[in-house]
Design a protein around this motif. Structure first.
Motif, mmCIF file in Angstrom:
data_model
loop_
_atom_site.group_PDB
_atom_site.id
_atom_site.type_symbol
_atom_site.label_atom_id
_atom_site.label_comp_id
_atom_site.label_asym_id
_atom_site.label_seq_id
_atom_site.Cartn_x
_atom_site.Cartn_y
_atom_site.Cartn_z
ATOM 1 N N ARG A 1 0.718 -1.226 0.021
ATOM 2 C CA ARG A 1 -0.004 0.104 -0.051
ATOM 3 C C ARG A 1 0.789 1.212 -0.044
ATOM 4 O O ARG A 1 0.645 2.259 -0.690
ATOM 5 N N ARG A 2 1.869 1.344 0.742
ATOM 6 C CA ARG A 2 2.623 2.505 0.672
ATOM 7 C C ARG A 2 3.379 2.570 -0.614
ATOM 8 O O ARG A 2 3.238 3.840 -0.860
ATOM 9 N N THR A 3 3.990 1.647 -1.122
ATOM 10 C CA THR A 3 4.323 2.099 -2.492
ATOM 11 C C THR A 3 3.320 2.227 -3.719
ATOM 12 O O THR A 3 3.463 3.097 -4.416
ATOM 13 N N LEU A 4 2.079 1.563 -3.509
ATOM 14 C CA LEU A 4 1.218 1.980 -4.224
ATOM 15 C C LEU A 4 0.612 3.502 -4.178
ATOM 16 O O LEU A 4 0.594 4.238 -5.236
ATOM 17 N N TYR A 5 0.273 3.918 -2.692
ATOM 18 C CA TYR A 5 0.160 5.405 -2.488
ATOM 19 C C TYR A 5 1.403 6.403 -3.011
ATOM 20 O O TYR A 5 0.982 7.485 -3.657
ATOM 21 N N ARG A 6 2.550 5.968 -3.076
ATOM 22 C CA ARG A 6 3.906 6.664 -3.599
ATOM 23 C C ARG A 6 3.352 6.893 -5.026
ATOM 24 O O ARG A 6 3.865 7.884 -5.725
ATOM 25 N N HIS A 7 3.375 5.671 -5.743
ATOM 26 C CA HIS A 7 3.194 5.658 -7.165
ATOM 27 C C HIS A 7 1.890 6.675 -7.656
ATOM 28 O O HIS A 7 2.060 7.319 -8.790
ATOM 29 N N VAL A 8 0.909 6.424 -7.117
ATOM 30 C CA VAL A 8 -0.299 7.249 -7.408
ATOM 31 C C VAL A 8 0.031 8.630 -7.192
ATOM 32 O O VAL A 8 -0.411 9.552 -7.976
ATOM 33 N N ASP A 9 0.544 9.178 -6.033
ATOM 34 C CA ASP A 9 0.963 10.499 -5.996
ATOM 35 C C ASP A 9 1.763 11.097 -7.104
ATOM 36 O O ASP A 9 1.723 12.048 -7.597
ATOM 37 N N PHE A 10 2.767 10.047 -7.549
ATOM 38 C CA PHE A 10 3.601 10.422 -8.639
ATOM 39 C C PHE A 10 2.872 10.744 -9.965
ATOM 40 O O PHE A 10 3.230 11.706 -10.682
ATOM 41 N N LEU A 11 1.867 9.627 -10.143
ATOM 42 C CA LEU A 11 1.159 9.950 -11.398
ATOM 43 C C LEU A 11 0.287 11.228 -11.354
ATOM 44 O O LEU A 11 0.069 11.785 -12.258
ATOM 45 N N ILE A 12 -0.137 11.476 -10.188
ATOM 46 C CA ILE A 12 -0.922 12.926 -9.944
ATOM 47 C C ILE A 12 0.094 13.911 -10.338
ATOM 48 O O ILE A 12 -0.373 15.045 -10.784
ATOM 49 N N ASP A 13 1.066 13.877 -9.669
ATOM 50 C CA ASP A 13 1.872 15.134 -9.897
ATOM 51 C C ASP A 13 2.388 15.154 -11.370
ATOM 52 O O ASP A 13 2.513 16.357 -11.854
ATOM 53 N N ALA A 14 2.604 14.196 -11.996
ATOM 54 C CA ALA A 14 2.789 14.243 -13.294
ATOM 55 C C ALA A 14 1.759 14.628 -14.214
ATOM 56 O O ALA A 14 1.668 14.859 -15.541
ATOM 57 N N GLY A 15 0.560 14.493 -13.981
ATOM 58 C CA GLY A 15 -0.775 14.669 -14.568
ATOM 59 C C GLY A 15 -1.280 13.684 -15.319
ATOM 60 O O GLY A 15 -2.070 14.043 -16.180
ATOM 61 N N THR A 16 -0.905 12.310 -15.216
ATOM 62 C CA THR A 16 -1.391 11.484 -16.057
ATOM 63 C C THR A 16 -2.915 10.745 -15.246
ATOM 64 O O THR A 16 -3.641 10.235 -16.177
ATOM 65 N N ILE A 17 -2.878 11.091 -14.116
ATOM 66 C CA ILE A 17 -4.321 10.970 -13.464
ATOM 67 C C ILE A 17 -4.495 12.306 -12.524
ATOM 68 O O ILE A 17 -3.640 12.796 -12.268
ATOM 69 N N VAL A 18 -5.892 12.285 -12.410
ATOM 70 C CA VAL A 18 -6.341 13.466 -11.776
ATOM 71 C C VAL A 18 -7.258 13.152 -10.565
ATOM 72 O O VAL A 18 -7.623 12.089 -10.664
ATOM 73 N N VAL A 19 -7.258 13.988 -9.420
ATOM 74 C CA VAL A 19 -8.198 13.776 -8.550
ATOM 75 C C VAL A 19 -9.480 14.281 -8.876
ATOM 76 O O VAL A 19 -9.741 15.350 -9.174
ATOM 77 N N LYS A 20 -10.499 13.416 -9.164
ATOM 78 C CA LYS A 20 -11.801 13.812 -9.664
ATOM 79 C C LYS A 20 -12.751 14.459 -8.638
ATOM 80 O O LYS A 20 -13.512 15.652 -8.664
ATOM 81 N N GLU A 21 -12.595 13.745 -7.326
ATOM 82 C CA GLU A 21 -13.506 14.027 -6.186
ATOM 83 C C GLU A 21 -12.655 13.303 -4.998
ATOM 84 O O GLU A 21 -12.284 12.433 -5.135
ATOM 85 N N GLU A 22 -12.944 14.210 -4.077
ATOM 86 C CA GLU A 22 -12.477 13.663 -2.588
ATOM 87 C C GLU A 22 -13.832 13.659 -1.765
ATOM 88 O O GLU A 22 -14.726 14.566 -1.695
ATOM 89 N N ARG A 23 -14.145 12.611 -1.055
ATOM 90 C CA ARG A 23 -15.051 12.306 0.040
ATOM 91 C C ARG A 23 -14.744 11.741 1.258
ATOM 92 O O ARG A 23 -13.800 11.071 1.273
ATOM 93 N N LYS A 24 -15.486 12.205 2.221
ATOM 94 C CA LYS A 24 -15.124 11.605 3.574
ATOM 95 C C LYS A 24 -15.690 10.380 3.882
ATOM 96 O O LYS A 24 -17.045 10.240 3.814
ATOM 97 N N VAL A 25 -14.934 9.397 4.176
ATOM 98 C CA VAL A 25 -15.185 7.985 4.617
ATOM 99 C C VAL A 25 -14.580 7.683 5.924
ATOM 100 O O VAL A 25 -13.641 7.574 6.190
#
Length: 103
Positions: free
Chosen positions: A39-63
């Motif tokens: 999971r830690r690696t997954l979060y790091r790669h997701v953050d990397f992809l968000i910073d690069a612009g290949t994926i974007v945060v569409k929505e944030e919801r409280k869970v």
């Protein structure tokens, strides 16, 4: 950022493939789909992809007191902004250096 640099990591490539097929996902859905990626690696790669612009945060919801991000594929917009000749050159040089390290 160079597209080849982004996809040179197998975990990032798998995440991008999943996002391209499904369109959007949460990190929990990605973690369920890729149990072999910590999971830690997954979060790091997701953050990397968000910073690069290949994926974007569409929505944030409280869970349950935490925020869950719904991620959306943005690879088409990213690829349109890339210089493909530079990416191809970088890809082949990276491939050559990996091949050269085996000798």
């Amino acid at each position: 950022m160079n597209y080849t640099e982004i996809l040179s990591n197998p975990a990032r490539m798998r995440i991008m493939q999943y996002m391209a097929i499904n369109g959007e996902a949460t990190v929990k859905e990605l973690a369920d789909h890729f149990p072999d990626i910590p999971r830690r690696t997954l979060y790091r790669h997701v953050d990397f992809l968000i910073d690069a612009g290949t994926i974007v945060v569409k929505e944030e919801r409280k869970v349950r007191g935490a925020f869950e991000r719904i991620l959306k594929d943005n690879s088409e917009a990213f690829v349109d902004s890339c210089d493909l000749s530079e990416s191809a050159y970088s890809f082949f040089m990276n491939l050559y250096s990996q091949f050269d390290s085996f000798n």
